[in-house]
Design an enzyme around this catalytic site. Sequence first.
Site, short mmCIF file in Angstrom:
data_model
loop_
_atom_site.label_atom_id
_atom_site.label_comp_id
_atom_site.label_asym_id
_atom_site.label_seq_id
_atom_site.Cartn_x
_atom_site.Cartn_y
_atom_site.Cartn_z
CE LYS A 34 -4.46 0.57 0.93
NZ LYS A 34 -5.45 -0.33 0.37
N1 GLU Z 1 -7.35 -0.34 -2.86
C1 GLU Z 1 -8.12 -1.54 -2.95
C2 GLU Z 1 -8.14 -2.28 -1.63
O1 GLU Z 1 -7.90 -1.72 -0.60
C3 GLU Z 1 -7.72 -2.42 -4.09
C4 GLU Z 1 -6.31 -2.86 -4.13
C5 GLU Z 1 -5.95 -3.52 -5.44
O2 GLU Z 1 -6.78 -3.69 -6.29
O3 GLU Z 1 -4.76 -3.84 -5.58
O4 GLU Z 1 -8.45 -3.44 -1.58
#
Ligand code: GLU
Length: 427
Positions: free
Chosen positions: A117
């Site tokens: 992230k």
């Molecule tokens: N931001 C989204 C989550 O928290 C998707 C992450 C992704 O698709 O890699 O799950």
Amino acid sequence: MSTTPTTDDAAETEPESTLATARKQLERAATNTDVDPAIVERLKHPTRVQQVSVPLERDDGTVEVFTGYRAQHDDVRGPYKGGLRYHPEVTAAECTGLSMWMTWKCAVMDLPFGGGKGGIAVDPKSLTDDERERLTRRFAEEIRDVVGPTKDVPAPDMGTDAQTMAWFMDAYSMQQGETIPGVVTGKPPVIGGSYGREAAPGRSTAIAAREAVDYYGRDLAETTVAVQGFGSVGANAARLLDDWGTTVVAVSDVNGAIYAPDGLDTHAVPTHEEEPEAVLSHEAPQTLSNDAVLELDVDVLIPAAVGNVITASNADAVAADVVVEGANGPTTFAADEILEGNGVAVIPDILANAGGVTVSYFEWLQDINRRTWSLERVNEELEEQMLSAWSDVRAVVDERDLPWRDAAYVVALSRIAEAKGARGLWP
Ligand code: GLU
């Protein structure tokens, strides 16, 4: 150290940070499994957290420097995977906690990815489109060495969208000298994005709510729902549940909520994408504060806005029977214990909103294979993958009499531990 603090202890430690919640959840999860403590210890620490400076020339010619991050938690099951968030409160610690959740989320869904992230500490609303583009391109360059289709694959998150991913993919591809769509997911379909990706986290949240209603022996037609947040997760979940026959009595955005005891026409309420922050412009019998939505006496409550909204201070007031976490981390560790004590079932984020990363996986497969899937195929495969994860977690709930979050962690941790066991510790 006690892994299950009493409510008093918990009240003292509020407000909880995302990282604190994530670490406590891992410690608690470890007590429910026989995973080797050395593996749990390794999972408490991210592989790396990259911090970068991102200079931006504003439209007026002045230069401002923002701080960006990419936290990479664990990649034993595959490349790091997770969103990029543009928000003033983004920190290294928050990205780390969120990256841990991505590791568990990908493992619960049995996707061949680990957890990552990142983001930039910036208020995206304070930037023009041109500024957002330049900021994104420079950020892509600053973290170019640590991302890539087989290394770490970013995606949209709070404050970023398909256009942000398109700029990121273009900047990366230009520097690498070839078009590499698989470096990010959540792109527009015209450059290798997947149909259905944008609606996927809301769709999976709705599927989780539907399955929970069924599990507790209720009928969708007799189910009332309140949704906090009317962005891509909340609005898609609300509209699908509305289509499936539930009565959605309240939806909200940052400005407040509209409430209609007989049900809202969710398709007529503007989503954040259709008209930002315009929920209150929709005619409704009553308006409420955004916090009051969390306390409505409904069957299903879906917090789908930001993290840390159900805390030790308001958890006792949650009157819903089931909470389905559309946002990442809406319930603090302390609040979770209060909800558990009050008999409120919580379907955790790592299962409920996992449709986003699941369709990201489908997108990555499409990019790597240079194939396009139809929307029907995406939604069918998402449904299948959700039902399979749901039944894995439900089996642990039934066999071990554990809350849903604990059960999801058991499923995730077992898969990760097995992979770590098989690969061993290098060197
Ligand atoms: N931001 C989204 C989550 O928290 C998707 C992450 C992704 O698709 O890699 O799950």
